[in-house]
Design a protein around this motif. Structure first.
Motif, mmCIF file in Angstrom:
data_model
loop_
_atom_site.group_PDB
_atom_site.id
_atom_site.type_symbol
_atom_site.label_atom_id
_atom_site.label_comp_id
_atom_site.label_asym_id
_atom_site.label_seq_id
_atom_site.Cartn_x
_atom_site.Cartn_y
_atom_site.Cartn_z
ATOM 1 N N LEU A 14 0.887 -1.230 -0.177
ATOM 2 C CA LEU A 14 0.075 -0.214 0.024
ATOM 3 C C LEU A 14 0.918 1.246 -0.137
ATOM 4 O O LEU A 14 1.623 1.376 0.882
ATOM 5 N N ALA A 15 0.720 2.048 -1.067
ATOM 6 C CA ALA A 15 1.417 3.338 -1.118
ATOM 7 C C ALA A 15 0.868 4.555 -0.015
ATOM 8 O O ALA A 15 -0.295 4.710 -0.287
ATOM 9 N N CYS A 16 1.617 4.879 0.850
ATOM 10 C CA CYS A 16 0.909 5.765 1.942
ATOM 11 C C CYS A 16 1.926 6.762 2.230
ATOM 12 O O CYS A 16 3.164 6.621 2.025
ATOM 13 N N ASN A 17 1.697 7.757 3.404
ATOM 14 C CA ASN A 17 2.461 8.635 3.604
ATOM 15 C C ASN A 17 3.089 8.294 5.195
ATOM 16 O O ASN A 17 3.561 9.072 5.807
ATOM 17 N N VAL A 22 -3.454 7.549 1.900
ATOM 18 C CA VAL A 22 -2.732 6.614 0.823
ATOM 19 C C VAL A 22 -2.055 7.764 -0.147
ATOM 20 O O VAL A 22 -2.396 9.047 -0.089
ATOM 21 N N VAL A 23 -1.126 7.434 -0.933
ATOM 22 C CA VAL A 23 -0.400 8.215 -1.892
ATOM 23 C C VAL A 23 -0.382 7.830 -3.256
ATOM 24 O O VAL A 23 -0.402 6.624 -3.662
ATOM 25 N N ASP A 24 -0.775 8.841 -4.308
ATOM 26 C CA ASP A 24 -0.847 8.368 -5.746
ATOM 27 C C ASP A 24 0.400 8.691 -6.212
ATOM 28 O O ASP A 24 0.861 9.916 -6.385
ATOM 29 N N ILE A 25 1.247 7.716 -6.818
ATOM 30 C CA ILE A 25 2.379 8.046 -7.177
ATOM 31 C C ILE A 25 2.574 8.205 -8.912
ATOM 32 O O ILE A 25 3.633 8.435 -9.520
ATOM 33 N N SER A 26 1.214 8.133 -9.453
ATOM 34 C CA SER A 26 1.039 8.076 -10.888
ATOM 35 C C SER A 26 1.709 9.198 -11.571
ATOM 36 O O SER A 26 2.497 9.240 -12.620
ATOM 37 N N ASN A 27 1.505 10.478 -11.058
ATOM 38 C CA ASN A 27 1.941 11.565 -11.717
ATOM 39 C C ASN A 27 3.274 11.805 -11.580
ATOM 40 O O ASN A 27 4.020 12.049 -12.754
ATOM 41 N N LEU A 28 3.816 11.188 -10.676
ATOM 42 C CA LEU A 28 5.424 11.361 -10.414
ATOM 43 C C LEU A 28 6.071 10.315 -11.194
ATOM 44 O O LEU A 28 7.266 10.630 -12.160
ATOM 45 N N MET A 142 13.900 11.497 -7.116
ATOM 46 C CA MET A 142 13.353 11.797 -8.067
ATOM 47 C C MET A 142 12.516 13.115 -7.934
ATOM 48 O O MET A 142 12.417 14.047 -8.699
ATOM 49 N N LYS A 143 11.733 12.786 -6.917
ATOM 50 C CA LYS A 143 10.880 14.065 -6.573
ATOM 51 C C LYS A 143 11.620 15.205 -5.992
ATOM 52 O O LYS A 143 11.113 16.355 -6.608
ATOM 53 N N LYS A 144 12.551 15.188 -5.470
ATOM 54 C CA LYS A 144 13.336 16.278 -5.170
ATOM 55 C C LYS A 144 14.156 16.609 -6.205
ATOM 56 O O LYS A 144 14.205 17.923 -6.410
ATOM 57 N N LYS A 145 14.689 15.971 -7.264
ATOM 58 C CA LYS A 145 15.250 16.423 -8.440
ATOM 59 C C LYS A 145 14.659 16.992 -9.223
ATOM 60 O O LYS A 145 14.768 18.228 -10.012
ATOM 61 N N ILE A 146 13.385 16.585 -9.430
ATOM 62 C CA ILE A 146 12.207 17.221 -10.535
ATOM 63 C C ILE A 146 11.407 18.294 -9.878
ATOM 64 O O ILE A 146 11.482 19.567 -10.528
ATOM 65 N N ASP A 147 11.004 18.372 -8.684
ATOM 66 C CA ASP A 147 10.080 19.266 -8.037
ATOM 67 C C ASP A 147 10.786 20.169 -7.347
ATOM 68 O O ASP A 147 9.965 20.832 -6.514
ATOM 69 N N ASN A 148 11.920 19.655 -6.621
ATOM 70 C CA ASN A 148 12.611 20.441 -5.296
ATOM 71 C C ASN A 148 11.503 20.158 -3.983
ATOM 72 O O ASN A 148 11.621 21.151 -3.467
ATOM 73 N N GLU A 149 10.980 18.900 -4.322
ATOM 74 C CA GLU A 149 9.916 19.167 -2.944
ATOM 75 C C GLU A 149 10.322 17.598 -2.299
ATOM 76 O O GLU A 149 11.056 16.694 -2.976
ATOM 77 N N VAL A 150 10.123 17.268 -1.136
ATOM 78 C CA VAL A 150 9.963 16.181 -0.178
ATOM 79 C C VAL A 150 8.692 15.502 -0.071
ATOM 80 O O VAL A 150 7.742 16.139 0.095
ATOM 81 N N ILE A 151 8.608 14.232 -0.679
ATOM 82 C CA ILE A 151 7.405 13.401 -0.628
ATOM 83 C C ILE A 151 7.426 12.462 0.579
ATOM 84 O O ILE A 151 8.359 11.862 0.823
ATOM 85 N N ALA A 152 6.323 12.551 1.305
ATOM 86 C CA ALA A 152 6.178 11.624 2.439
ATOM 87 C C ALA A 152 5.611 10.247 1.704
ATOM 88 O O ALA A 152 4.504 10.311 1.245
ATOM 89 N N LEU A 153 6.344 9.248 1.622
ATOM 90 C CA LEU A 153 6.020 8.197 0.887
ATOM 91 C C LEU A 153 6.472 6.677 1.730
ATOM 92 O O LEU A 153 7.764 6.737 2.026
ATOM 93 N N ASP A 154 5.657 5.920 1.896
ATOM 94 C CA ASP A 154 6.144 4.592 2.192
ATOM 95 C C ASP A 154 5.256 3.572 1.524
ATOM 96 O O ASP A 154 4.263 3.581 0.832
ATOM 97 N N PHE A 155 5.974 2.407 1.539
ATOM 98 C CA PHE A 155 5.267 1.177 0.737
ATOM 99 C C PHE A 155 4.977 0.166 1.916
ATOM 100 O O PHE A 155 5.969 -0.449 2.295
ATOM 101 N N ARG A 156 3.656 0.024 2.383
ATOM 102 C CA ARG A 156 3.578 -0.807 3.623
ATOM 103 C C ARG A 156 2.943 -2.052 2.883
ATOM 104 O O ARG A 156 2.040 -2.107 2.083
#
Length: 323
Positions: A14-17, A22-28, A142-156
């Motif tokens: 499960l992709a979550c924060n 839950v987190v949708d990683i499709s756009n990334l 890659m989120k940091k490289k592309i958007d210069n943002e930190v994403i809260a992401l975990d795969f449970r």
């Protein structure tokens, strides 16, 4: 032609924060695929890792009617090793360097499907390739490289709630691995104490606060050395009182099948598929790398149609075990 099969396991996460969201990683994923080839690599554990391909899978009308709003995103990842590699033959001991050009690598790859409807990562597990932790780390970098943002992401990992029913089919237990605090032994009920036998009395001589790891193994003997009725009761008891244990793993087999491990604490929902691992070239049988397109198509079939050894799609098993 010699027939060889390679058993491949697939797991769900499960992709979550990190919490319940839950987190949708499709756009990334699509943002990464839009990057130039040399911009998609991230150095993980001293090895370059990259996403090679991202695509939305085509779903037929029956699937969309059954699962409204279903969208599956396939992506392929590779670890690119260029360290010194040598090859040899079965009949000789000499090693020969495998010379790589500056832009050539040894690729260790995996295929993944992301289900946007359920925020589930369905992933191929290869021994030498990326783990879900590696995939998570790559995406965050890659989120940091592309958007210069930190994403809260975990795969449970999605737990397998039916692991006990699967264990009931095991007719030859080979090993039982337990870890627990010494004070927890006082909470063991009769089935567990029966399984440990007189050995359990040893723990009464230890002081409180001691952590104990115990491995009971049948070794290389083919006979089932564990009393089936005692073991079955102990397994059921562990599952009902799993908070007592920090580890509880049963290794066993059914009939002539290979030995498998069943984690009663952190057992993950998984399915498997046997791929052909050889092909005939000019009359000679040669081993081959699994074709990512074949893996992708089989994963889609397992996820939406019928999981191996189950009467329903793996996606439905995942949803059931998430609730």
């Amino acid at each position: 032609m010699v027939s060889k099969r390679q058993l491949v396991k697939f797991e769900a996460y499960l992709a979550c924060n990190g919490d319940k969201d839950v987190v949708d990683i499709s756009n990334l994923l699509f943002k990464i695929s839009d990057q130039p080839n040399d911009k998609r690599a991230v150095d993980l554990y001293g090895v370059p890792v990259r996403i090679d391909r991202v695509e939305e899978l085509t779903l037929d009308d029956n699937t969309l009617k059954k699962y409204p709003d279903m969208k599956l995103i396939y992506f392929h990842m590779s670890k690119l090793r260029d360290d010194g590699i040598a090859i040899t033959k079965q009949s000789i001991d000499d090693l020969v360097d495998l010379n790589l050009e500056p832009d050539e690598y040894i690729a260790e790859d995996i295929s993944c499907i992301f289900d946007t409807r359920n925020s589930v990562l369905f992933v191929q597990r290869n021994f030498h390739s990326l783990s879900p932790v590696g995939i998570k780390t790559y995406l965050k970098e890659m989120k940091k490289k592309i958007d210069n943002e930190v994403i809260a992401l975990d795969f449970r990992p999605v737990a397998d709630k039916e692991i006990i029913s699967k264990l009931k089919q095991v007719d030859n237990v080979r090993k039982l691995e337990l870890s627990f605090g010494n004070d927890s032994y006082k909470q063991f009920n009769l089935p567990l104490k029966k399984c440990l036998g007189d050995m359990g009395k040893i723990f009464d001589t230890f002081g409180n606060g001691l952590n104990i790891s115990l491995v009971l193994s049948a070794g290389h003997k083919k006979d089932n050395l564990f009393k089936k009725e005692n073991t079955a009761d102990a397994i059921q008891s562990i599952s009902e009182n799993h908070s007592i244990f920090s580890k509880a793993v049963v290794s066993g087999k059914t009939g002539s099948m290979p030995v498998e491990k069943y984690d009663l604490i952190r057992g993950k929902l998984q399915t498997k598929y046997n791929f052909s691992s050889v092909k005939e070239v000019s009359g000679t049988t040669k081993r081959m790398h699994l074709d990512p397109n074949s893996v992708r198509d089989i994963m889609k079939e397992l996820y939406l149609d019928r999981a191996t050894g189950a009467s329903k799609p793996f996606m439905e098993l995942v949803v059931e075990n998430l609730h």
